[in-house]
Design a protein around this motif. Sequence first.
Motif, mmCIF file in Angstrom:
data_model
loop_
_atom_site.group_PDB
_atom_site.id
_atom_site.type_symbol
_atom_site.label_atom_id
_atom_site.label_comp_id
_atom_site.label_asym_id
_atom_site.label_seq_id
_atom_site.Cartn_x
_atom_site.Cartn_y
_atom_site.Cartn_z
ATOM 1 N N ALA A 72 11.481 -23.920 -37.535
ATOM 2 C CA ALA A 72 10.122 -23.527 -37.506
ATOM 3 C C ALA A 72 9.688 -21.955 -37.754
ATOM 4 O O ALA A 72 8.865 -21.713 -38.196
ATOM 5 C CB ALA A 72 9.485 -23.875 -36.163
ATOM 6 N N LEU A 73 10.686 -21.084 -37.336
ATOM 7 C CA LEU A 73 10.440 -19.639 -37.350
ATOM 8 C C LEU A 73 10.875 -19.127 -38.576
ATOM 9 O O LEU A 73 10.792 -17.798 -38.817
ATOM 10 C CB LEU A 73 10.699 -18.859 -36.337
ATOM 11 N N LYS A 74 11.791 -19.821 -39.557
ATOM 12 C CA LYS A 74 12.556 -19.250 -40.632
ATOM 13 C C LYS A 74 11.733 -18.367 -41.714
ATOM 14 O O LYS A 74 12.028 -17.525 -42.168
ATOM 15 C CB LYS A 74 13.539 -20.389 -41.188
ATOM 16 N N ASP A 75 10.365 -18.731 -41.808
ATOM 17 C CA ASP A 75 9.652 -18.079 -42.608
ATOM 18 C C ASP A 75 8.753 -17.269 -41.958
ATOM 19 O O ASP A 75 8.006 -16.303 -42.714
ATOM 20 C CB ASP A 75 8.725 -19.331 -43.525
ATOM 21 N N SER A 76 8.642 -17.191 -40.598
ATOM 22 C CA SER A 76 7.578 -16.338 -39.979
ATOM 23 C C SER A 76 8.283 -15.116 -39.497
ATOM 24 O O SER A 76 7.624 -13.981 -39.123
ATOM 25 C CB SER A 76 6.692 -17.168 -39.077
ATOM 26 N N LEU A 77 9.608 -14.995 -39.400
ATOM 27 C CA LEU A 77 10.313 -13.985 -38.723
ATOM 28 C C LEU A 77 10.925 -12.904 -39.847
ATOM 29 O O LEU A 77 11.420 -13.567 -40.842
ATOM 30 C CB LEU A 77 11.244 -14.240 -37.733
ATOM 31 N N ASP A 78 10.826 -11.790 -39.634
ATOM 32 C CA ASP A 78 11.378 -10.918 -40.786
ATOM 33 C C ASP A 78 13.133 -10.688 -40.364
ATOM 34 O O ASP A 78 13.425 -11.336 -39.108
ATOM 35 C CB ASP A 78 11.104 -9.554 -40.705
ATOM 36 N N GLU A 79 13.909 -9.925 -40.991
ATOM 37 C CA GLU A 79 15.599 -9.979 -40.678
ATOM 38 C C GLU A 79 15.484 -9.354 -39.143
ATOM 39 O O GLU A 79 16.328 -9.826 -38.594
ATOM 40 C CB GLU A 79 16.079 -9.230 -41.838
ATOM 41 N N TYR A 80 14.870 -8.448 -39.069
ATOM 42 C CA TYR A 80 15.070 -7.832 -37.516
ATOM 43 C C TYR A 80 14.615 -8.905 -36.367
ATOM 44 O O TYR A 80 15.602 -9.210 -35.486
ATOM 45 C CB TYR A 80 14.091 -6.770 -37.478
ATOM 46 N N GLY A 81 13.443 -9.672 -36.714
ATOM 47 C CA GLY A 81 13.065 -10.630 -35.798
ATOM 48 C C GLY A 81 13.950 -11.541 -35.579
ATOM 49 O O GLY A 81 14.401 -12.160 -34.540
ATOM 50 N N LYS A 82 14.553 -12.110 -36.666
ATOM 51 C CA LYS A 82 15.790 -13.076 -36.644
ATOM 52 C C LYS A 82 16.711 -12.866 -36.143
ATOM 53 O O LYS A 82 17.745 -13.595 -35.142
ATOM 54 C CB LYS A 82 16.158 -13.753 -38.171
#
Length: 127
Positions: free
Chosen positions: A26-36
């Motif tokens: 669900a979050l794969k497209d909404s988080l940047d690399e840092y967030g991931k």
Amino acid sequence: MNRLWLVLAAVSGFASVALGAFGAHALKDSLDEYGKSVYETAVLYQMFHSSALLTVGILQNLSRRISLAPAGWLFCAGIVLFSGTLYLLAITGARWLGAITPFGGVSFLLGWAWLVYAFITSGKERP
């Protein structure tokens, strides 16, 4: 109390897997690399310490001579403070949450330290 650690371990382990799947899909497209990266760290530490809680419950069932409850509570606090703030940081971007995260890390460390203390002193005679 022993059952409590087993139940909390199971709930936290379940939540860890669910949150990991949520983050991956669900979050794969909404988080940047840092967030991931932050989110993955939260999942990883939650799962490790869910396993630690499970171990506390099992060991406490095997021996009533030592109390592992302080370690259990510290692991729970660490999961909430460390992983919880990292989840929120990754999702909201609220960097101020990073000021709370170290308290969770210290809770984890103290939980492990309590286990060291409990294991070292468990062989000593008690009055």
